[in-house]
Design a protein around this motif. Structure first.
Motif, PDB file in Angstrom:
ATOM      1  N   UNK A 546       0.838  -1.201   0.000  1.00  0.00           N
ATOM      2  CA  UNK A 546       0.000   0.000   0.000  1.00  0.00           C
ATOM      3  C   UNK A 546       0.874   1.253   0.000  1.00  0.00           C
ATOM      4  N   UNK A 547       1.896   1.251   0.870  1.00  0.00           N
ATOM      5  CA  UNK A 547       2.788   2.412   0.949  1.00  0.00           C
ATOM      6  C   UNK A 547       3.486   2.637  -0.391  1.00  0.00           C
ATOM      7  N   UNK A 548       3.990   1.555  -0.991  1.00  0.00           N
ATOM      8  CA  UNK A 548       4.694   1.693  -2.265  1.00  0.00           C
ATOM      9  C   UNK A 548       3.777   2.207  -3.363  1.00  0.00           C
ATOM     10  N   UNK A 549       2.559   1.653  -3.454  1.00  0.00           N
ATOM     11  CA  UNK A 549       1.635   2.067  -4.514  1.00  0.00           C
ATOM     12  C   UNK A 549       1.236   3.525  -4.336  1.00  0.00           C
ATOM     13  N   UNK A 550       0.902   3.911  -3.097  1.00  0.00           N
ATOM     14  CA  UNK A 550       0.491   5.298  -2.848  1.00  0.00           C
ATOM     15  C   UNK A 550       1.639   6.255  -3.157  1.00  0.00           C
ATOM     16  N   UNK A 551       2.832   5.915  -2.688  1.00  0.00           N
ATOM     17  CA  UNK A 551       3.959   6.833  -2.885  1.00  0.00           C
ATOM     18  C   UNK A 551       4.354   6.918  -4.362  1.00  0.00           C
ATOM     19  N   UNK A 552       4.383   5.777  -5.044  1.00  0.00           N
ATOM     20  CA  UNK A 552       4.731   5.790  -6.470  1.00  0.00           C
ATOM     21  C   UNK A 552       3.673   6.552  -7.263  1.00  0.00           C
ATOM     22  N   UNK A 553       2.405   6.397  -6.884  1.00  0.00           N
ATOM     23  CA  UNK A 553       1.346   7.150  -7.567  1.00  0.00           C
ATOM     24  C   UNK A 553       1.547   8.653  -7.407  1.00  0.00           C
ATOM     25  N   UNK A 554       1.879   9.081  -6.185  1.00  0.00           N
ATOM     26  CA  UNK A 554       2.129  10.506  -5.959  1.00  0.00           C
ATOM     27  C   UNK A 554       3.347  10.982  -6.745  1.00  0.00           C
ATOM     28  N   UNK A 555       4.398  10.142  -6.786  1.00  0.00           N
ATOM     29  CA  UNK A 555       5.591  10.525  -7.544  1.00  0.00           C
ATOM     30  C   UNK A 555       5.278  10.667  -9.035  1.00  0.00           C
ATOM     31  N   UNK A 556       4.525   9.710  -9.582  1.00  0.00           N
ATOM     32  CA  UNK A 556       4.169   9.775 -11.008  1.00  0.00           C
ATOM     33  C   UNK A 556       3.327  11.017 -11.282  1.00  0.00           C
ATOM     34  N   UNK A 557       2.390  11.306 -10.380  1.00  0.00           N
ATOM     35  CA  UNK A 557       1.548  12.486 -10.557  1.00  0.00           C
ATOM     36  C   UNK A 557       2.385  13.760 -10.540  1.00  0.00           C
ATOM     37  N   UNK A 558       3.287  13.874  -9.578  1.00  0.00           N
ATOM     38  CA  UNK A 558       4.132  15.076  -9.509  1.00  0.00           C
ATOM     39  C   UNK A 558       5.026  15.182 -10.734  1.00  0.00           C
ATOM     40  N   UNK A 559       5.536  14.058 -11.187  1.00  0.00           N
ATOM     41  CA  UNK A 559       6.386  14.087 -12.370  1.00  0.00           C
ATOM     42  C   UNK A 559       5.637  14.547 -13.607  1.00  0.00           C
ATOM     43  N   UNK A 592      -6.711   8.615  -9.537  1.00  0.00           N
ATOM     44  CA  UNK A 592      -7.814   7.671  -9.736  1.00  0.00           C
ATOM     45  C   UNK A 592      -7.297   6.315 -10.216  1.00  0.00           C
ATOM     46  N   UNK A 593      -6.385   6.335 -11.177  1.00  0.00           N
ATOM     47  CA  UNK A 593      -5.811   5.084 -11.671  1.00  0.00           C
ATOM     48  C   UNK A 593      -5.057   4.360 -10.548  1.00  0.00           C
ATOM     49  N   UNK A 594      -4.291   5.115  -9.769  1.00  0.00           N
ATOM     50  CA  UNK A 594      -3.567   4.505  -8.655  1.00  0.00           C
ATOM     51  C   UNK A 594      -4.502   3.920  -7.621  1.00  0.00           C
ATOM     52  N   UNK A 595      -5.630   4.589  -7.352  1.00  0.00           N
ATOM     53  CA  UNK A 595      -6.592   4.077  -6.378  1.00  0.00           C
ATOM     54  C   UNK A 595      -7.225   2.776  -6.865  1.00  0.00           C
ATOM     55  N   UNK A 596      -7.592   2.734  -8.144  1.00  0.00           N
ATOM     56  CA  UNK A 596      -8.177   1.505  -8.698  1.00  0.00           C
ATOM     57  C   UNK A 596      -7.160   0.371  -8.666  1.00  0.00           C
ATOM     58  N   UNK A 597      -5.910   0.677  -9.029  1.00  0.00           N
ATOM     59  CA  UNK A 597      -4.866  -0.346  -8.984  1.00  0.00           C
ATOM     60  C   UNK A 597      -4.640  -0.841  -7.557  1.00  0.00           C
ATOM     61  N   UNK A 598      -4.711   0.070  -6.590  1.00  0.00           N
ATOM     62  CA  UNK A 598      -4.553  -0.319  -5.186  1.00  0.00           C
ATOM     63  C   UNK A 598      -5.666  -1.263  -4.751  1.00  0.00           C
ATOM     64  N   UNK A 599      -6.881  -0.957  -5.168  1.00  0.00           N
ATOM     65  CA  UNK A 599      -7.996  -1.851  -4.834  1.00  0.00           C
ATOM     66  C   UNK A 599      -7.803  -3.228  -5.452  1.00  0.00           C
ATOM     67  N   UNK A 600      -7.293  -3.270  -6.678  1.00  0.00           N
ATOM     68  CA  UNK A 600      -7.050  -4.563  -7.316  1.00  0.00           C
ATOM     69  C   UNK A 600      -5.961  -5.347  -6.580  1.00  0.00           C
ATOM     70  N   UNK A 601      -4.918  -4.645  -6.146  1.00  0.00           N
ATOM     71  CA  UNK A 601      -3.845  -5.316  -5.405  1.00  0.00           C
ATOM     72  C   UNK A 601      -4.360  -5.855  -4.077  1.00  0.00           C
TER      73      UNK A 601
END
Length: 815
Positions: A546-559, A592-601
């Motif tokens: 969860x931590x990795x997915x959330x953090x990577x999602x934020x990093x991708x968004x900022x990038x 949104x994409x990261x949240x859906x992916x998190x739910x799938x994981x």
């Protein structure tokens, strides 16, 4: 063997041949009735099936031959099984020797466990393709058994419907194709099953060895909690340090050196390869000095290329020997490699520590660790090793106290927590265990804590190395966007690197503490462990994911947002407000994409996500109406863009610049530098004046009144002259002066002028007022006060006399 395309051609010719030979057949005898010579509809269907099978089976056989050729080759497994069998037999002899050794050491058990682990890795490498072969062969066997069954059913029907097998003789030849396919499958399946059986026998023997290793560990652990020798301060202990033990120790040292020399000569090729690898690393690391910034993280590594190359080589060697079985090197070398590793870490101690004396203490500690590794490899007699452990702990405390007394007047890191733990508390525990007679416990504490300290320091340096390497790569990337944001990217990625290295440290700590024998098992247990809090089951692996997915999602968004705002959108001339709106939409899309992916994981299926969405809809309908209203209003503002960041708006009594346009609320900064947070729903449903929606050009209106009797043409001339003289007033549209009304006290005029920027509206208004007032004074034009006529209908007698007297006195006053 022909390839697949050629086989298809052969099969096609074979099919044509069969259909030509087996043309529509008639039953012999012209004198039979017409009904007997015409095949029934059922017979025709059976003949069609026969034709299909005559076309299908030859192709199936060709495909089977090609697929079997693609299976993993097991022809050389006999030699590998023999080699593994010899190693297993050697380990069985080692297990007998370990169980009969009175002075068993943890290093010997570690070596035994490491050999078992390597054999397991080697067997798994063989077993994985073998199991894949068996699974595919079993599937093909079942398929061809089903084909045979169907073929038999068709054959039975043909025999019952036609008087002779000569009706379709080629169909009965298909049985040979079925038999050939089954024979081919069975031959390969038997060979793979025999190999799997051999692996099973070897795995059973290795499992028995693992059980023996676990028993030895339990015995050593149990012995470590018992008083097994006299106190270190008693004479009985020192009576054990006799001449025989000393001679044994010297002989072991000589034997160790001799063995290493022999191993070095036997493995001279690997030694040369290792030196070439280090040299190959030194050259590019030295060249990176020209590419690195002076005070960057990588600069310390670039300025010490030999130590950096040694550090990288040692880590690579340890990783390779842990997971690989292709190269058989002496077991001692896998431990000796830690000595140059500690040496390279000592060189970079100033990067790990914050003060000079912490650096000195760390280097002394690494010297102790290296000496301990050497003595463990030499296999000193236990009494001598216990003696070293005890007095080494005393030496640590003495060195620290000497340092404290010498540096008591200086402010540095000598009294930091980690220094006190390493140099005081840890040695005191070892000394207390030795004095109490728990010599095994003292050795266990000494070895494991030193190993944990060495692992912590090494992983800390690994983190610095990875961060520096990432910084070097970003600074020299071929894209200006990455170069300009290198420091920001490293700063954003650093928490992720810290988390990954911390997980690695936990796995090493579990192995060092003998909770798990290997890193693979430690990682597997770490990610599969579960514990229950109330009715909730929590897994560290799930939390980490969860931590990795959330953090990577934020990093991708900022990038993405930074890339759009700095590179893409400005290059196309997009306005600032539009840029921020687009970047925010991209931000929400990535989230949104990261949240859906998190739910799938986490294991949510599409149906469950739909149910969750329905539940959220019900919750929104009852309790979150205002929030959703603001959210939807925010989306409308982003898409329709009636308000953008940077616009000057007037909402009610508030006027200011839009600073942030969020999904829930909009932030407006007033001219008093106050930030007003306005819910988005008010901006959608209420009246909002946007002064800069289309453009920033606005009109300034200056109302002014002059006294009755003033020359109107002169007023017009002055007003227009003031407007034209102001540099901020636009010449097109032209300024205009208007006579608006006859006021109660004045003639009312208004000057209207256009300026290019709303931000200068107040300043221009002030300048025009000043200029008009100055020009009116020069022209003698009066700006009247408000006048009021007072009519007295009745007055008091005393007041009337006073007013009459005042009027007479005024009349008598000389002119």
């Amino acid at each position: 063997m022909l390839n697949r395309s050629k086989m298809r051609v052969v099969c096609t010719f074979l099919t044509i041949f069969i259909m030509v030979v087996c043309a529509p057949l008639t039953v012999k005898g012209e004198e039979q009735p017409a009904a007997d010579t015409v095949a029934t509809e059922e017979q025709n269907l059976d003949l069609i099936d026969a034709y299909k099978w005559s076309n299908l089976l030859p192709k199936e056989l060709i495909d089977l031959q090609i697929d079997i050729e693609s299976l993993a080759d097991i022809s050389n497994l006999e030699e590998e099984f023999a080699d593994i069998g010899d190693l297993v037999e050697e380990l069985e002899w080692d297990s007998v020797s370990l169980k009969s050794t009175p002075n068993l050491t943890f290093y010997a058990i570690n070596t035994f466990e490491a050999k078992i682990n390597k054999l397991n890795i080697r067997l798994n490498r063989i077993n994985e393709p073998l199991q894949k072969n068996i699974n595919e062969l079993e599937a093909w066997h079942d398929r061809w058994a089903e084909l045979e069954k169907k073929l038999q059913q068709i054959s039975i029907r043909l025999d019952s419907e036609f008087e002779s097998s000569d009706t379709f003789p080629e169909f009965y030849l298909l049985t040979d194709i079925i038999n050939n396919g089954k024979k081919l499958i069975n031959s390969h399946l038997r060979a793979n099953l025999l190999a799997g059986h051999e692996i099973g026998k070897i795995q059973t023997r290795i499992y028995s060895l693992s059980v023996i290793g676990d028993e030895l560990i339990r015995e050593m652990t149990a012995t470590g909690t018992q008083q097994t020798s006299p106190s270190m301060l008693s004479a009985d202990f020192y009576r054990q340090v006799d001449r025989a033990n000393i001679q044994t120790g010297l002989q072991n040292v000589k034997l160790f050196l001799k063995n290493q020399l022999t191993h070095g000569i036997q493995n001279l090729r690997f030694v040369a390869i290792g030196l070439l690898v280090i040299l190959g690393l030194v050259i590019p690391i030295s060249m990176s000095r020209k590419l690195v910034k002076p005070f960057s993280t990588w600069s310390s590594f670039a300025n010490r290329p030999v130590a950096t190359s040694l550090f990288v080589f040692c880590l690579g060697f340890i990783s390779y020997t842990t997971v690989s079985t292709f190269v058989a090197l002496p077991q001692d070398w896998e431990t000796l490699i830690y000595l140059p590793l500690f040496l390279s870490v000592a060189v970079f101690s100033d990067n790990i520590c914050s003060t000079r004396w912490q650096t000195i203490l760390l280097r002394q500690l690494l010297l102790y660790i290296g000496l301990t590794v050497m003595l463990a490899l030499v296999n000193l007699p236990q009494v001598l090793f216990y003696l070293f452990v005890f007095y080494a702990s005393l030496g640590l405390i003495a060195y620290y106290l000497f340092y404290v007394l010498r540096q008591s007047d200086k402010s540095d890191g000598g009294r930091s927590i980690w220094v006190v733990l390493v140099w005081v508390i840890f040695p005191v525990l070892v000394i207390v265990a030795g004095v109490s007679g728990f010599d095994q416990l003292a050795v266990v504490l000494f070895g494991r804590i030193l190993a944990l300290i060495a692992t912590t320091i090494t992983i800390r340096l690994m983190l610095l190395f990875v961060s520096g390497l990432l910084e070097l790569a970003l600074d020299n990337a071929p894209w200006s966007f990455i170069n300009n944001n290198a420091a920001t990217i490293v700063r954003q990625v650093t928490p992720l690197l810290v988390l990954l290295h911390f997980i690695l440290w936990i796995a090493f700590a579990l192995v060092i503490s003998w909770v798990y024998p290997t890193l693979f098992e430690a990682f597997a247990a770490l990610f599969s462990l579960q514990f229950t809090i109330g009715s909730i089951t929590v897994s560290p692996g799930a939390v980490i994911n969860i931590i990795l997915i959330v953090y990577v999602t934020l990093l991708v968004s900022r990038g993405f947002r930074a890339f759009l705002l700095q590179e893409v959108l400005p290059a196309h001339g997009v306005e600032k407000g539009v840029q921020l709106s687009i970047s925010r939409l991209v931000h929400y899309a990535v989230l949104t994409i990261g949240f859906i992916f998190l739910l799938r994981v986490l294991g949510f299926g599409l149906n469950q996500i739909t149910i969750l969405g329905g539940a959220l809809g019900v919750g929104i309908g009852f309790g979150l109406q205002a929030i959703v209203n603001n959210f939807v209003s925010g989306l409308i503002l982003l898409f329709e863009r009636p308000i953008k960041v940077g616009d000057m708006i007037d909402v009610g009594t508030q006027i200011g610049e839009v600073k942030e346009l969020g999904l829930r609320a909009t932030t407006v900064q007033t001219f008093d530098n106050a930030e007003v947070v306005i819910p988005n729903s008010q901006l959608i449903s209420g009246n909002v004046t946007n002064w800069t929606l289309a453009e920033k050009k606005v009109r300034v209106r200056v109302p002014v009144g002059v006294a009755y009797g003033t020359d109107i043409s002169t007023v017009f001339q002055i007003l227009l002259g003031c407007a034209e003289a102001n540099l901020r007033v636009l010449s097109s549209p032209k300024p205009a002066a208007l006579f608006l009304a006859f006021g109660a006290s004045s003639l009312d005029f208004e000057l209207r002028a256009w300026i290019p920027d709303f931000d200068h509206r107040v300043e221009v208004l002030s300048e025009l007022n000043q200029d008009i007032e100055s020009e009116f004074q020069l022209a003698g034009i009066e700006i009247p006060f408000q006048q009021t006529d007072l009519h007295l209908r009745s007055v008091d007698q005393e007041a009337a006399e006073f007013l009459t007297g005042a009027q007479q006195r005024t009349a008598e006053r000389p002119a």
